[in-house]
Motif scaffolding. Structure first.
Motif, PDB file in Angstrom:
ATOM      1  N   VAL A   1       0.828  -1.206   0.000  1.00  0.00           N
ATOM      2  CA  VAL A   1       0.000   0.000   0.000  1.00  0.00           C
ATOM      3  C   VAL A   1       0.865   1.260   0.000  1.00  0.00           C
ATOM      4  N   VAL A   2       1.931   1.266   0.791  1.00  0.00           N
ATOM      5  CA  VAL A   2       2.791   2.454   0.852  1.00  0.00           C
ATOM      6  C   VAL A   2       3.897   2.408  -0.196  1.00  0.00           C
ATOM      7  N   ARG A   3       3.854   1.424  -1.050  1.00  0.00           N
ATOM      8  CA  ARG A   3       4.762   1.283  -2.190  1.00  0.00           C
ATOM      9  C   ARG A   3       6.240   1.197  -1.788  1.00  0.00           C
ATOM     10  N   LYS A   4       6.508   0.418  -0.780  1.00  0.00           N
ATOM     11  CA  LYS A   4       7.892   0.112  -0.416  1.00  0.00           C
ATOM     12  C   LYS A   4       8.249  -1.206  -1.099  1.00  0.00           C
ATOM     13  N   THR A   5       8.381  -1.110  -2.402  1.00  0.00           N
ATOM     14  CA  THR A   5       8.535  -2.281  -3.243  1.00  0.00           C
ATOM     15  C   THR A   5       9.829  -3.029  -2.965  1.00  0.00           C
ATOM     16  N   PHE A   6      10.921  -2.323  -2.747  1.00  0.00           N
ATOM     17  CA  PHE A   6      12.197  -2.997  -2.524  1.00  0.00           C
ATOM     18  C   PHE A   6      12.152  -3.867  -1.272  1.00  0.00           C
ATOM     19  N   LEU A   7      11.619  -3.329  -0.189  1.00  0.00           N
ATOM     20  CA  LEU A   7      11.511  -4.108   1.052  1.00  0.00           C
ATOM     21  C   LEU A   7      10.563  -5.285   0.872  1.00  0.00           C
ATOM     22  N   PHE A   8       9.454  -5.062   0.182  1.00  0.00           N
ATOM     23  CA  PHE A   8       8.493  -6.139  -0.077  1.00  0.00           C
ATOM     24  C   PHE A   8       9.144  -7.269  -0.874  1.00  0.00           C
ATOM     25  N   VAL A   9       9.810  -6.923  -1.960  1.00  0.00           N
ATOM     26  CA  VAL A   9      10.450  -7.925  -2.808  1.00  0.00           C
ATOM     27  C   VAL A   9      11.596  -8.612  -2.056  1.00  0.00           C
ATOM     28  N   SER A  10      12.318  -7.867  -1.248  1.00  0.00           N
ATOM     29  CA  SER A  10      13.422  -8.446  -0.479  1.00  0.00           C
ATOM     30  C   SER A  10      12.908  -9.497   0.499  1.00  0.00           C
ATOM     31  N   ILE A  11      11.841  -9.190   1.205  1.00  0.00           N
ATOM     32  CA  ILE A  11      11.278 -10.148   2.163  1.00  0.00           C
ATOM     33  C   ILE A  11      10.759 -11.381   1.445  1.00  0.00           C
ATOM     34  N   ILE A  12      10.030 -11.180   0.359  1.00  0.00           N
ATOM     35  CA  ILE A  12       9.510 -12.326  -0.410  1.00  0.00           C
ATOM     36  C   ILE A  12      10.660 -13.162  -0.959  1.00  0.00           C
ATOM     37  N   PHE A  13      11.696 -12.519  -1.472  1.00  0.00           N
ATOM     38  CA  PHE A  13      12.847 -13.241  -2.010  1.00  0.00           C
ATOM     39  C   PHE A  13      13.552 -14.042  -0.923  1.00  0.00           C
ATOM     40  N   LEU A  14      13.801 -13.419   0.233  1.00  0.00           N
ATOM     41  CA  LEU A  14      14.488 -14.117   1.312  1.00  0.00           C
ATOM     42  C   LEU A  14      13.668 -15.292   1.848  1.00  0.00           C
ATOM     43  N   LEU A  15      12.358 -15.108   1.983  1.00  0.00           N
ATOM     44  CA  LEU A  15      11.509 -16.215   2.432  1.00  0.00           C
ATOM     45  C   LEU A  15      11.497 -17.350   1.407  1.00  0.00           C
ATOM     46  N   SER A  16      11.442 -17.005   0.135  1.00  0.00           N
ATOM     47  CA  SER A  16      11.467 -18.026  -0.913  1.00  0.00           C
ATOM     48  C   SER A  16      12.809 -18.739  -0.965  1.00  0.00           C
ATOM     49  N   LEU A  17      13.890 -17.982  -0.846  1.00  0.00           N
ATOM     50  CA  LEU A  17      15.224 -18.574  -0.830  1.00  0.00           C
ATOM     51  C   LEU A  17      15.399 -19.499   0.370  1.00  0.00           C
ATOM     52  N   PHE A  18      14.973 -19.041   1.523  1.00  0.00           N
ATOM     53  CA  PHE A  18      15.052 -19.846   2.732  1.00  0.00           C
ATOM     54  C   PHE A  18      14.289 -21.161   2.567  1.00  0.00           C
ATOM     55  N   TYR A  19      13.060 -21.077   2.083  1.00  0.00           N
ATOM     56  CA  TYR A  19      12.259 -22.286   1.918  1.00  0.00           C
ATOM     57  C   TYR A  19      12.876 -23.210   0.874  1.00  0.00           C
ATOM     58  N   SER A  20      13.383 -22.657  -0.210  1.00  0.00           N
ATOM     59  CA  SER A  20      14.015 -23.475  -1.254  1.00  0.00           C
ATOM     60  C   SER A  20      15.230 -24.219  -0.701  1.00  0.00           C
ATOM     61  N   LEU A  21      16.046 -23.539   0.081  1.00  0.00           N
ATOM     62  CA  LEU A  21      17.207 -24.197   0.694  1.00  0.00           C
ATOM     63  C   LEU A  21      16.767 -25.262   1.693  1.00  0.00           C
ATOM     64  N   LYS A  22      15.703 -24.976   2.417  1.00  0.00           N
ATOM     65  CA  LYS A  22      15.217 -25.913   3.432  1.00  0.00           C
ATOM     66  C   LYS A  22      14.729 -27.222   2.818  1.00  0.00           C
ATOM     67  N   VAL A  23      14.077 -27.157   1.680  1.00  0.00           N
ATOM     68  CA  VAL A  23      13.507 -28.370   1.091  1.00  0.00           C
ATOM     69  C   VAL A  23      14.418 -29.038   0.071  1.00  0.00           C
ATOM     70  N   THR A  24      15.518 -28.407  -0.283  1.00  0.00           N
ATOM     71  CA  THR A  24      16.419 -29.047  -1.249  1.00  0.00           C
ATOM     72  C   THR A  24      17.759 -29.404  -0.626  1.00  0.00           C
ATOM     73  N   ILE A  25      18.543 -28.433  -0.284  1.00  0.00           N
ATOM     74  CA  ILE A  25      19.898 -28.694   0.188  1.00  0.00           C
ATOM     75  C   ILE A  25      19.925 -29.181   1.634  1.00  0.00           C
ATOM     76  N   PHE A  26      19.148 -28.569   2.512  1.00  0.00           N
ATOM     77  CA  PHE A  26      19.133 -28.948   3.925  1.00  0.00           C
ATOM     78  C   PHE A  26      17.909 -29.784   4.285  1.00  0.00           C
TER      79      PHE A  26
END
Length: 157
Positions: free
Chosen positions: A120-145
């Motif tokens: 809503v407040v258009r803080k796109t970089f923070l939004f994308v960063s959080i989504i990216f980090l959560l996705s990266l974390f989950y991807s590592l959790k279910v594949t490598i670790f």
């Protein structure tokens, strides 16, 4: 915020041995889980996968504290916050944490409210960063670790 601090402390203090005082009061079939080794403690890596969300919840707490929310948003935020704290506090005892995992959906609510606010407040970089980090974390959790239910033979590795 006090609830989160108490939950982190409980997650460190609560061990399987802590519940051994319940054994005399339980039927033998249930007491075995506590005394006989049916309930085990989580490894360090499994605990870290839960603690990694604390900074995101802290950001959500800052949003909750600084902005005026509707009554329904406040209720959803508080339910989600308490659910996350409950899940975090019993993280070390697997048999109890499986019961607390029922609150997983509810514990996502503060993050969802915070991500909605970022859009809503258009803080796109923070939004994308959080989504990216959560996705990266989950991807590592279910594949490598991968452990437990995520342990499988991947065609990619």
């Amino acid at each position: 915020l006090l609830c989160l601090v108490v939950a982190v402390c409980l997650s460190i203090v609560l061990q399987v041995d802590f519940f051994s005082f319940l054994a005399p009061f339980l039927p033998d079939d249930y007491a075995w889980h506590i005394v006989g080794g049916g309930a085990s403690e989580r490894g360090t890596l499994q605990k870290i996968t839960k603690y990694i969300f604390i900074p995101i919840y802290f950001l959500a707490w800052q949003y909750f504290k600084n902005y005026k929310l509707t009554k329904s948003e406040v209720l959803l935020f508080k339910i989600g916050w308490i659910s996350f704290c409950l899940r975090l506090s019993v993280i070390n005892v697997t048999i109890v944490s499986r019961v607390a995992d029922n609150f997983l959906i509810l514990s996502i609510l503060p993050i969802l409210l915070y991500l909605d606010h970022l859009m809503v407040v258009r803080k796109t970089f923070l939004f994308v960063s959080i989504i990216f980090l959560l996705s990266l974390f989950y991807s590592l959790k279910v594949t490598i670790f991968a452990t437990g239910e995520y342990l499988y033979q991947s065609i990619y590795f």
